[in-house]
Design a protein around this motif. Structure first.
Motif, mmCIF file in Angstrom:
data_model
loop_
_atom_site.group_PDB
_atom_site.id
_atom_site.type_symbol
_atom_site.label_atom_id
_atom_site.label_comp_id
_atom_site.label_asym_id
_atom_site.label_seq_id
_atom_site.Cartn_x
_atom_site.Cartn_y
_atom_site.Cartn_z
ATOM 1 N N LEU A 20 -42.542 149.806 -120.556
ATOM 2 C CA LEU A 20 -43.052 148.444 -120.677
ATOM 3 C C LEU A 20 -42.415 147.598 -119.635
ATOM 4 N N GLU A 21 -41.203 147.790 -119.545
ATOM 5 C CA GLU A 21 -40.343 146.718 -118.756
ATOM 6 C C GLU A 21 -40.721 146.991 -117.328
ATOM 7 N N GLU A 22 -41.001 148.199 -116.778
ATOM 8 C CA GLU A 22 -41.330 148.382 -115.440
ATOM 9 C C GLU A 22 -42.745 148.002 -115.238
ATOM 10 N N MET A 23 -43.634 148.092 -116.313
ATOM 11 C CA MET A 23 -45.085 147.577 -116.137
ATOM 12 C C MET A 23 -44.891 145.937 -115.893
ATOM 13 N N GLN A 24 -44.190 145.386 -116.661
ATOM 14 C CA GLN A 24 -43.886 143.838 -116.699
ATOM 15 C C GLN A 24 -43.586 143.504 -115.133
ATOM 16 N N ILE A 25 -42.699 144.165 -114.730
ATOM 17 C CA ILE A 25 -41.955 144.116 -113.279
ATOM 18 C C ILE A 25 -43.167 144.270 -112.311
ATOM 19 N N LYS A 26 -43.831 145.233 -112.245
ATOM 20 C CA LYS A 26 -45.016 145.443 -111.544
ATOM 21 C C LYS A 26 -45.991 144.531 -111.590
ATOM 22 N N ASN A 27 -46.370 143.942 -112.774
ATOM 23 C CA ASN A 27 -47.522 142.796 -112.765
ATOM 24 C C ASN A 27 -46.788 141.494 -112.162
ATOM 25 N N GLN A 28 -45.569 141.274 -112.353
ATOM 26 C CA GLN A 28 -44.855 140.193 -111.724
ATOM 27 C C GLN A 28 -44.959 140.215 -110.044
ATOM 28 N N GLN A 29 -44.637 141.370 -109.843
ATOM 29 C CA GLN A 29 -44.690 141.796 -108.175
ATOM 30 C C GLN A 29 -46.020 141.473 -107.613
ATOM 31 N N MET A 30 -47.123 141.980 -108.604
ATOM 32 C CA MET A 30 -48.313 141.673 -108.064
ATOM 33 C C MET A 30 -48.867 140.225 -108.026
ATOM 34 N N MET A 31 -48.419 139.550 -108.990
ATOM 35 C CA MET A 31 -48.763 138.216 -109.058
ATOM 36 C C MET A 31 -47.948 137.276 -107.930
ATOM 37 N N GLU A 32 -46.740 137.632 -107.745
ATOM 38 C CA GLU A 32 -46.002 137.188 -106.679
ATOM 39 C C GLU A 32 -46.854 137.156 -105.308
ATOM 40 N N GLN A 33 -47.085 138.712 -105.120
ATOM 41 C CA GLN A 33 -47.981 138.942 -103.837
ATOM 42 C C GLN A 33 -49.219 138.136 -103.788
ATOM 43 N N LYS A 34 -49.905 137.876 -104.896
ATOM 44 C CA LYS A 34 -51.159 137.267 -104.530
ATOM 45 C C LYS A 34 -50.744 135.776 -104.364
ATOM 46 N N GLU A 35 -49.922 135.088 -104.844
ATOM 47 C CA GLU A 35 -49.435 133.599 -104.464
ATOM 48 C C GLU A 35 -48.814 133.739 -102.888
ATOM 49 N N LYS A 36 -48.329 134.822 -102.617
ATOM 50 C CA LYS A 36 -47.840 134.694 -101.199
ATOM 51 C C LYS A 36 -48.770 134.878 -100.106
ATOM 52 N N SER A 37 -49.851 135.673 -100.531
ATOM 53 C CA SER A 37 -51.172 135.895 -99.751
ATOM 54 C C SER A 37 -51.929 134.564 -99.594
ATOM 55 N N TYR A 38 -51.892 133.758 -100.844
ATOM 56 C CA TYR A 38 -52.654 132.683 -100.801
ATOM 57 C C TYR A 38 -51.967 131.385 -99.807
ATOM 58 N N GLN A 39 -50.753 131.527 -99.880
ATOM 59 C CA GLN A 39 -49.771 130.582 -99.078
ATOM 60 C C GLN A 39 -49.970 130.708 -97.603
ATOM 61 N N GLU A 40 -50.074 132.238 -97.539
ATOM 62 C CA GLU A 40 -50.027 132.712 -95.992
ATOM 63 C C GLU A 40 -51.486 132.272 -95.492
ATOM 64 N N HIS A 41 -52.545 132.399 -96.245
ATOM 65 C CA HIS A 41 -54.039 131.782 -95.726
ATOM 66 C C HIS A 41 -54.017 130.340 -95.511
ATOM 67 N N VAL A 42 -53.207 129.470 -96.546
ATOM 68 C CA VAL A 42 -53.244 128.175 -96.367
ATOM 69 C C VAL A 42 -52.296 127.784 -95.280
ATOM 70 N N LYS A 43 -51.252 128.350 -94.965
ATOM 71 C CA LYS A 43 -50.312 128.213 -93.857
ATOM 72 C C LYS A 43 -51.226 128.366 -92.595
ATOM 73 N N GLN A 44 -51.961 129.400 -92.356
ATOM 74 C CA GLN A 44 -52.447 129.616 -91.030
ATOM 75 C C GLN A 44 -53.749 128.806 -90.950
ATOM 76 N N LEU A 45 -54.432 128.384 -92.189
ATOM 77 C CA LEU A 45 -55.541 127.519 -91.964
ATOM 78 C C LEU A 45 -55.041 125.993 -91.386
ATOM 79 N N THR A 46 -53.807 125.678 -92.052
ATOM 80 C CA THR A 46 -53.338 124.518 -91.788
ATOM 81 C C THR A 46 -52.914 124.285 -90.385
ATOM 82 N N GLU A 47 -52.499 125.382 -89.768
ATOM 83 C CA GLU A 47 -52.155 125.534 -88.268
ATOM 84 C C GLU A 47 -53.358 125.274 -87.291
ATOM 85 N N LYS A 48 -54.569 126.197 -87.927
ATOM 86 C CA LYS A 48 -55.880 126.294 -87.216
ATOM 87 C C LYS A 48 -56.311 124.961 -87.376
#
Length: 512
Positions: free
Chosen positions: A425-453
């Motif tokens: 259960l703990e590992e599942m929570q960690i994986k979910n947290q990692q996936m959520m963090e990755q989603k936020e990082k993806s969003y920030q990467e899109h925003v960063k490059q869009l801002t530069e463009k």
């Protein structure tokens, strides 16, 4: 149309677009000439108008097509934009204007002083004071040339050879032509080769072969359907085609990078997510390099959704690869134990302790195996759970153990199972947290490059507007100097509108 490698600029193609002659009385349709003139303006970066003799009123009258451009071309698609406001934008995308005068016989001078061909053109484009219809007809084509075209240039050419040989021009060698004419032609060609700019659309979009093809089709289809060719619409139509291709190109780059770098199964989910993030960042760069005018970021959102799906697919593949490897390992490592159970080796006094000892040894062996992946613990626990009935049967059959010892052993096994479930259960929570963090990082990467463009596009637009303002200021000063207050005020208003546009606040960069 001739397409040849540019003689002066590497990696450039020189496109020479020749139109049929204008004003042919046999055609009997002025509309045809007007559209040809407008198309040539829209497609070229340098517009060369070729005429015979001097620049007199007859020559200006023949160039009446320039006064009809406001009825033939639209800069903006908005129906609220007035014709005057729309034509004010012409200078920002019109080509340079070069007037070539063939068989020119006059001496270039004013008041006895020699002048250049450019000064001759400038003098010929001066307006006449007066408000009569004749004065307006005199001034209109001159004013249009001065207001619409960012740069004006003039070249004169003597007669290429003796009058009697003019009919043989196609077969004459250079040494049979007038040396003065050859020098004039060389000067003209040198100017075109060195000064003609790459055809560029609003926003710094450089026109290549496929873009030229799409522009021609867009403009011709608009004319054929009875509409006016519109620069804004043409650019948006071009953007639709290229942005769609940019999504595919970015997606293919992501696939290539992941295919080269990813080895399944990965030891951890984070390892896979780090690879995804690096490949995603490059894919977004590829998209922005090949896209423009992505209204409402629709194509960027399409790419984001596509990359998210690909990431999820890789995660599933990673889990399957890990499950398959772990299952194969368990089958291989624990097969001697299972064989021993079948043979009854552990169904005897003291057999339980022997079974547990052997199980621990094999479990440790399994845990030491490399590259088991993200499912290593879960597959192991699933396997051990599936063998609990066998373990319990061996425990109950061992007569060397007291009932109390058996109860203790049962409780120990239950505790281990509960601990394993909690860990899962703990590992599942960690994986979910990692996936959520990755989603936020993806969003920030899109925003960063869009801002530069967006910053880059804004800088490009500001530079374009500054150039247009500088040219309009120059023309305004000249009109004021010549005493044309009304025309100068009109240009002043156009300049103020451009400056107002430049001061408008930037839109915030968001992707929803």
């Amino acid at each position: 149309m001739w397409c040849v490698p540019h003689p002066k600029k590497p990696n450039h193609t020189l496109v020479l677009l020749d139109t049929e002659g204008l004003g042919d009385v046999e055609k009997g349709d002025n509309q045809n000439d007007s559209w040809i003139f407008a198309l040539a303006i829209l497609l070229s970066s340098t517009f060369i108008y070729n005429s015979m003799g001097t620049i007199n009123q007859q020559a200006m009258d023949q160039l009446h097509y320039v006064t009809e451009l406001t009825d033939r071309i639209r800069a903006n698609s908005s129906p609220d934009t007035s014709e005057v406001a729309d034509s004010a934008a012409f200078m920002s995308f019109f080509p340079d204007f070069v007037w070539t005068l063939r068989d020119f016989s006059l001496d270039l001078e004013v008041d006895g002083e020699p002048i250049s061909a450019d000064q001759y053109l400038e003098t010929s484009l001066k307006l006449k004071q007066g408000s009569s219809q004749k004065d307006k007809n005199f001034n209109l084509p001159r004013l249009c040339i001065r207001k619409f075209f960012p740069k004006k240039k003039c070249f004169i050419f003597d007669r290429p050879t003796h009058r009697k040989k003019l009919g043989q021009l196609e077969t004459l060698h250079d040494d049979e032509l007038d040396p003065e004419f050859l020098q004039q032609a060389a000067t003209f060609c040198s100017y075109i080769f060195n000064n003609s700019k790459t055809k560029t659309l609003s926003g710094g979009i450089k026109v290549n072969g496929p873009r030229l093809e799409n522009l021609v089709l867009t403009y011709v289809n608009a004319i054929s359907s009875g509409d006016l060719p519109c620069i804004e619409n043409a650019v948006l139509a071009l953007a639709q085609i290229e942005n769609s291709a940019a999504v595919k190109k970015a997606s293919a780059h992501y696939d290539q990078q992941m295919g080269q770098k990813l080895q399944l199964p990965t030891d951890t989910l984070q390892e896979l997510l780090d690879l995804h993030r690096a490949s995603e960042r490059e894919a977004i760069e590829v998209f922005f390099k090949n896209s423009f005018k992505d209204i409402d970021h629709l194509f960027q959102k399409e790419l984001a959704a596509e990359l998210e799906k690909k990431k999820d697919d890789f995660c599933k593949q990673n889990m399957k690869a890990s499950s398959d490897r772990c299952s194969a390992l368990l089958k291989e490592i624990f097969s001697p134990l299972e064989e021993g159970v079948k043979q009854g080796i552990y169904s005897k006094p003291g057999g339980y302790r022997l079974f547990i000892q052997k199980s621990k040894e094999l479990k440790n062996k399994y845990l030491q195996e490399p590259r088991k992946g993200v499912q290593a613990e879960e597959i192991l626990q699933t396997y051990l759970t599936s063998k609990e009935s066998i373990t319990d049967a061996i425990l109950q059959a061992d007569r060397t153990l007291t009932e109390k010892e058996k109860d203790i052993e049962v409780q120990r096994v239950k505790a281990e199972s509960a601990e394993a479930a909690a860990k899962k259960l703990e590992e599942m929570q960690i994986k979910n947290q990692q996936m959520m963090e990755q989603k936020e990082k993806s969003y920030q990467e899109h925003v960063k490059q869009l801002t530069e463009k967006m910053e880059s596009e804004r800088t490009q637009l500001m530079a374009e507007q500054q150039r247009t303002i500088a040219l309009k200021l120059q023309e305004q000063a000249q009109l004021l100097k010549e005493g044309f207050q009304k025309e100068s005020r009109q240009l002043h208003n156009e300049i103020q509108n451009l400056k107002e546009d430049m001061r408008k606040p930037r839109s915030r960069c968001t992707i929803s």
